[in-house]
Scaffold this motif. Structure first.
Motif, PDB file in Angstrom:
ATOM      1  N   ARG A  74       0.887  -1.150  -0.077  1.00 17.55           N
ATOM      2  CA  ARG A  74      -0.063  -0.062  -0.144  1.00 17.55           C
ATOM      3  C   ARG A  74       0.827   1.268  -0.086  1.00 17.55           C
ATOM      4  NH1 ARG A  74      -4.655  -0.798   4.157  1.00 17.55           N
ATOM      5  NH2 ARG A  74      -5.771   0.435   2.877  1.00 17.55           N
ATOM      6  N   GLN A  75       1.997   1.349  -0.840  1.00 21.41           N
ATOM      7  CA  GLN A  75       2.625   2.395  -0.920  1.00 21.41           C
ATOM      8  C   GLN A  75       2.331   3.168  -2.129  1.00 21.41           C
ATOM      9  OE1 GLN A  75       6.719   0.400  -1.320  1.00 21.41           O
ATOM     10  NE2 GLN A  75       6.841   0.123   0.799  1.00 21.41           N
ATOM     11  N   PRO A  76       2.649   4.417  -2.284  1.00 20.05           N
ATOM     12  CA  PRO A  76       2.281   5.285  -3.517  1.00 20.05           C
ATOM     13  C   PRO A  76       2.793   4.514  -4.790  1.00 20.05           C
ATOM     14  CG  PRO A  76       3.387   6.625  -1.744  1.00 20.05           C
ATOM     15  CD  PRO A  76       3.575   5.177  -1.226  1.00 20.05           C
ATOM     16  N   PRO A  77       1.693   4.732  -5.648  1.00 24.24           N
ATOM     17  CA  PRO A  77       0.442   5.372  -5.789  1.00 24.24           C
ATOM     18  C   PRO A  77      -0.548   4.538  -5.271  1.00 24.24           C
ATOM     19  CG  PRO A  77       0.985   4.739  -7.818  1.00 24.24           C
ATOM     20  CD  PRO A  77       2.170   4.221  -7.080  1.00 24.24           C
ATOM     21  N   TYR A  78      -0.278   3.585  -4.585  1.00 24.37           N
ATOM     22  CA  TYR A  78      -1.346   2.401  -4.240  1.00 24.37           C
ATOM     23  C   TYR A  78      -2.056   2.582  -2.862  1.00 24.37           C
ATOM     24  CZ  TYR A  78       0.463   0.553  -8.997  1.00 24.37           C
ATOM     25  OH  TYR A  78       0.927   0.476  -9.955  1.00 24.37           O
ATOM     26  N   GLU A  79      -2.043   3.615  -2.188  1.00 29.51           N
ATOM     27  CA  GLU A  79      -2.241   3.781  -0.927  1.00 29.51           C
ATOM     28  C   GLU A  79      -3.686   3.295  -0.412  1.00 29.51           C
ATOM     29  OE1 GLU A  79       0.411   7.386  -1.704  1.00 29.51           O
ATOM     30  OE2 GLU A  79      -1.333   6.319  -2.734  1.00 29.51           O
TER      31      GLU A  79
END
Length: 89
Positions: A68-73
């Motif tokens: 869940r890191q950018p850009p997939y928060e």
């Protein structure tokens, strides 16, 4: 099949009850070929229309998605089960 081909496929068997409740499943497809992505999207729409298919183009993006890191928060935060298929060449 030649012995130098490497194919590893791990599949999870799903009961018919689980498949009928497929809306609870999120699938992460790691694929860089737009035509293969389209093929998978069409198959999912036809056979499991309530399943959520997430697509990323490479392994780096997949790890970012899963963590869940950018850009997939906003990626789903539930546990993920792994199924890996390495195509033979």
């Amino acid at each position: 099949m030649p012995t130098d081909d490497v194919t590893a496929v791990h599949t999870a068997s799903l009961s018919s009850a689980a498949l009928s409740n497929a809306s609870m499943f999120d699938v992460l497809l790691v694929e860089d070929s737009p035509s293969d992505v389209l093929l998978m999207q069409l198959a999912v729409e036809d056979f499991l229309p309530t399943l959520t298919l997430h697509v990323v183009p490479d392994g780096v993006s997949a790890l970012a998605f899963l963590n869940r890191q950018p850009p997939y928060e906003r990626a789903p935060g539930r546990g993920w089960c792994c199924s890996t298929a390495v195509p033979s060449v």
